[in-house]
Design an enzyme around this catalytic site. Structure first.
Site, short mmCIF file in Angstrom:
data_model
loop_
_atom_site.label_atom_id
_atom_site.label_comp_id
_atom_site.label_asym_id
_atom_site.label_seq_id
_atom_site.Cartn_x
_atom_site.Cartn_y
_atom_site.Cartn_z
N ASP A 5 10.55 -1.72 0.69
CA ASP A 5 11.34 -0.63 0.10
C ASP A 5 11.16 0.67 0.88
OD1 ASP A 5 12.91 0.03 -2.40
OD2 ASP A 5 11.30 1.50 -2.63
N GLU A 64 -1.06 -13.98 11.14
CA GLU A 64 -2.28 -14.76 10.89
C GLU A 64 -1.98 -15.97 9.99
OE1 GLU A 64 -5.34 -12.42 9.04
OE2 GLU A 64 -5.00 -10.76 10.43
#
Ligand code: NOJ
Length: 596
Positions: free
Chosen positions: A234, A286
């Site tokens: 956002d 990751e």
């Protein structure tokens, strides 16, 4: 509809004379998010499983099959976190939980698992610019003294003028009124001011403070560990503010005006924000499963926006320039060309979006009379009303053209039903803070957030389950649905081959089968006119008639059409106004089209 067997070798592309050189080359087998279709669920209005008038996560789980039928790759859930809902959940009180109104964390896990079984990913909404004033961190800041570590999580400042009675600068809130609110000290005396680019209940975080960065890395990992495939971020351009918080005479939303280019806005697009997303990209990388970040950033012009999607930052960014294109062939061609060129330059996919929870739905927008305001401020009872039939015809045509564009598509719940806005909502039903903060001058976004119609002949059009068994006990949806929405209900459209739902299903299935999202785009020399947009993706020729008169159709078998009108009448096949078709365009038999 003929059955289509695609051959994607590209050796048999049509004569170069008919088409300009490809503006965008095909990607082949690239990452899923380069060509994805992502469906936005606004949970409060999707499906209410427990009859309290509010949609919920079990409601989403129960209806996932309908989304699978739309060939969507992922669902983006608008915020479902604990919140006082002053701004539709974009005022988050706890980033790592589910609001009881929507269910529990176990419901969320069940939704991720259910979606996974259907091959659908779940993306959640991350709101890092601000939280709710009810968030524990802000409550702690209010209770702590000036200059404390608690206060430094937010942007507190002394006021200007005698007694610090004036806000620290002249910034305005997106929702109207000043972007600063003064707090009261425990002894009752007036204290410092805090910044809120949105409602006063949405204090901005201080992203210069490493503790804020650590907190959000924890939040990212919390949801990544729960199996989400990414985040819609956002106001991703607002986190860092210019040093010294200088005054700004331009628009509150950072849009460019005379003398105030958006690139100078001190609250948006600061260079330092990119380090945050590089770090987040590292965290996502990751994890396995090709997880993504999508920026909600109102940045113009488009080439500036592409800074958010450089190879080591986010994966996608909403293309608001495209969303706001008027019903005009020249503008549409221009924004498509500019978008593909700009995003290709950083090797990122362009996204395409026509509706979301912040703007008037495109079935209403495209039906508005010439000159009527078309922005995100809603349509009210006393405004010029959209022409529903024209709006729907154009919405179907615009969507069909969009589905053939290479890049990522975002859909907003209900657009597959051809849903318009509620354009006559009573004022006392409105919930958007914009309405209250501007004393009704700006209506706000409630019109596009109305609960969906599922079953035509049922109270609440089947949105809210009635578990009481008593026929007179009808749940009240949190926003009123217009009368006469039964024609839009999903059950009415399911078996109707001419319905908007059938069009979406067919076209999105073809988009997937023909790999148009990973495809190419060449503008047509032959079929483009002042009013017609025509382009080739692979071997699909798309023609969109945005003018007032029917135009001759190119040769080739029609694969899918947005209009129920007959095109085969007479000697010349004609494409009516406000309509779009996909045709097979091939110089050899690379496509095998078998009429049913
Ligand atoms: C953008 C969201 O889409 C909108 O609904 C919200 O009001 C603002 N950001 C503030 O979070």
């Amino acid at each position: 509809m003929p059955e289509i067997v695609p051959v994607l070798s590209g050796d048999h592309l049509s004569s170069p004379a008919s088409f300009h050189d490809p503006l965008h080359a095909a990607w082949g087998d690239a990452e899923w998010w380069r060509s994805s279709v992502i469906y936005q669920v606004y949970p409060r209005s999707f499906r209410d499983s427990n009859g309290d008038g509010t949609g919920d996560l079990p409601g989403v789980l129960a209806e996932l099959d309908h989304l699978a039928e739309l060939s969507v790759d992922a669902v983006w859930l608008s915020p479902f976190y604990p919140s006082p809902h002053r701004d539709g959940g974009y005022d988050v009180a706890d980033y790592c939980d589910v609001d009881p109104m929507f269910g529990t964390l176990a419901d969320f896990d069940a939704l991720v698992a259910g979606a996974d079984r259907l091959g659908i990913r779940i993306i959640v909404d991350l709101v890092p610019n601000h939280c709710s004033s009810e968030h524990a961190l802000f409550q702690a800041a209010l209770a702590a003294p000036e200059g404390s570590p608690e206060r430094s999580m937010f942007i507190f400042s002394d006021g200007r003028g005698a007694g610090g009675d004036e806000p620290p600068n002249n910034w305005q809130s997106h929702f109207g009124g000043p972007a600063w609110t003064r707090v009261t000290a425990p002894d009752g005396s007036p204290g410092q001011w805090y910044l809120h680019l949105f409602d006063s209940s949405q204090p901005d975080f201080n992203w210069d403070n490493p503790a804020v960065r650590e907190e959000f890395e924890r939040v990212l990992r919390f949801w990544l560990d729960r199996g989400v495939s990414g985040f819609r971020v956002d106001v991703a351009h607002a986190l860092i503010k210019a040093k010294g918080l200088p005054d700004w005479g331009g628009r509150a939303d950072g849009g460019s005006t005379e003398g105030f280019p958006g690139s100078d806005a001190p609250m948006f697009g600061q260079e330092e924000v990119h380090a945050i997303y590089r770090r987040w990209r590292g965290i996502l990388d990751e994890y396995d499963g090709d997880r993504i970040l999508c920026a909600e950033a109102s940045i113009d012009p488009l080439p500036r926006l592409t800074d958010w999607v450089r190879p080591d930052e986010m994966h996608q960014a909403f293309n608001f320039a495209y969303l706001h294109h008027p019903w005009d062939a020249h503008s549409l061609r221009h924004v498509i060309s500019t978008s593909l060129t700009a995003f290709d330059a950083v090797d990122a996919p362009t996204t395409w979006v026509l509706s979301n929870h912040d703007v008037v739905r495109h079935a209403s927008r495209f039906g508005l009379p010439e000159g009527a305001p078309r922005g995100g401020d809603g349509i009210g009872r006393f405004d010029a009303q959209p022409d529903t039939a024209i709006g729907l015809a154009r919405a179907r045509a615009a969507s069909l053209a969009m589905f053939a564009l290479p890049g990522g598509i975002y859909l907003y719940q209900g657009e597959e039903l051809g849903l318009p806005d509620h354009t006559a909502m009573p004022d006392d039903a409105r919930k958007d803070p914009t309405f209250g903060r501007t004393e009704g001058e700006r209506l706000g976004r409630d019109g596009c957030r109305v609960p969906l119609p599922w079953l035509a002949d049922t109270p609440t059009f089947g949105f809210a389950a009635n578990h009481s068994g008593a026929p007179h006990e009808t749940p009240t949806p949190w926003l009123p649905q217009p009368e006469g929405w039964s024609g839009y209900a999903r059950d009415r459209q399911t078996e109707d081959p001419s319905s908007t739902l059938s069009l979406y299903r067919t076209a999105l299935q073809l988009r997937r089968d023909l790999r148009l999202g990973a495809g190419s785009l060449s503008w047509s020399r032959e079929y483009e006119t002042t009013d017609a947009v025509a382009f080739l993706n692979g071997e699909v020729l798309v023609v969109l008639n945005m003018g007032e008169f029917a135009i001759p159709l190119p040769p080739g078998a029609i694969i899918v059409s947005s209009t129920p009108e007959e095109m085969e009448a007479g000697e010349t096949r004609m494409l009516p106004p406000n309509a779009c078709v996909w045709l097979i365009h091939s110089t050899d038999s690379a496509f095998v089209a078998t009429p049913e």
